[in-house]
Design an enzyme around this catalytic site. Structure first.
Site, PDB file in Angstrom:
ATOM      1  CE  LYS B  93      75.454  43.081  39.974  1.00  0.00           C
ATOM      2  NZ  LYS B  93      76.334  44.255  39.864  1.00  0.00           N
ATOM      3  N   GLY B 182      77.639  50.547  45.878  1.00  0.00           N
ATOM      4  CA  GLY B 182      77.670  51.610  46.871  1.00  0.00           C
ATOM      5  C   GLY B 182      79.025  51.868  47.493  1.00  0.00           C
TER       6      GLY B 182
END
EC number: 2.8.1.10
Lengths: 64, 254
Positions: B93, B182
């Site tokens: 990632k 988020g």
């Protein structure tokens, strides 16, 4: 020899990276870098350390 | 479900492993949610790394190491190499942080690092913004997955720009897309899946909840609901009411 290990100044006897890991008690799954460059596990035994080298030894940690 | 570099996920929840009250609660969150992927990181070894590694192995999930906290291409590439060796996976990632307050990705360095790592044989999962052109550049650099942010990391604000995420889905119909960061509530996760996203990556919303394991389960249920809804052709929203009960045949009572 004086090196910086994980940000801490250290006086060590080892002159080879693989010996340094043993001397400082690292085992298991760790990865190494010297002077900001990755040193693969298979090359540690041939990696000579020099005075003032910055050595990083990292291990698995929680992450997002 | 789309494959991620040839791998099918057991389910579309990618769950972070940081910030839990205890390792036992972390483990419970994975068990209760059935999350298919665990994100992990590398930090200076202080003795705790090997125990953590053992626990992650026992979870039996796919491992996605990150380059969290990296601000330069060199740093991120070196971290990726270390992660590949320690975690024994090509998956990375890729996070390249450009702004201290928003933790917004530095997309210029991101594209460059993605190219270098792809050439080195990595399977890159880039943490990016919802910018379409950046998405195109990442794909051209060799990425086969895109992970746009919903909102800044840890903010819990949900999908800040649904329009942009919808546009991204439409622009890249065949690319596995993950909303990364988020998410605050299960409804945010459901919304991402309703948009047609293939997975959701979250950490703080679960780890910092009063009951992380229960919240992990709630996230999974929401993700399943959103995914199912996307597959079954939801109705379009309209401005005016339309009676659902038949008008014809109503008794004349006034």
């Amino acid at each position: 020899m004086k090196i910086v290990l994980n940000g801490e100044p250290r006086e060590v006897c080892a002159e080879i990276l693989s010996d340094l890991l043993v001397e400082c008690g690292f085992s298991g799954r760790v990865a190494t870098a010297v002077n900001e460059g990755f040193v693969p596990a298979g090359l540690r035994i041939a990696h000579k350390l020099a005075d003032g080298d910055r050595v990083e030894v990292v291990a698995p940690m929680q992450g997002g | 479900m789309k494959s991620f570099y040839g791998t099918q996920l057991s389910n579309p929840l990618m769950l972070g492993t940081a910030q839990y009250p205890s390792p036992a609660i972390l483990e419970q969150a994975f068990r209760d949610s059935g999350a298919g992927v665990a994100t992990v990181s590398l930090r200076r070894e202080s003795g705790a790394g090997q125990t953590f590694w053992q626990m992650i192995c026992e979870l039996g999930v796919l491992i996605l190491p990150n380059t969290a906290g990296c601000h330069t291409v060199k740093e991120a590439v070196t971290t990726a190499h270390m992660a590949r060796e320690v975690f024994d996976t090509k998956w990375i990632k890729l996070e390249l942080i450009g702004h201290t307050d928003s933790l917004q990705p530095d997309v210029f360095q991101l594209v460059e690092a993605a190219r270098i790592l792809t050439e080195d044989g990595f399977h890159v999962f880039p943490y990016t913004t919802d910018d379409l052109i950046v998405g195109e550049r990442l794909l051209a650099a060799g990425c086969e997955v895109l992970m746009p942010w919903g909102a800044p990391i840890g903010s819990g604000r949900g999908l800040n720009n649904e329009y942009a995420l919808r546009a991204m889905r439409a622009e890249f119909p065949d690319v596995p897309l993950v909303v990364d960061a988020g998410i605050g509530l299960p409804s945010h996760a459901a919304q991402a899946m309703e948009l047609g996203y293939d997975a959701v990556l979250l950490n703080t919303a679960v780890a910092r909840a009063g009951d992380p394991a229960a919240m992990a389960r709630a996230m999974m249920l929401a993700i399943e609901a959103g995914q199912l809804a996307d597959l079954v052709d939801p109705i379009e929203a309209r401005d005016m009411a339309e009676p659902s009960t038949p008008v014809i045949g109503k008794a004349f009572l006034s």
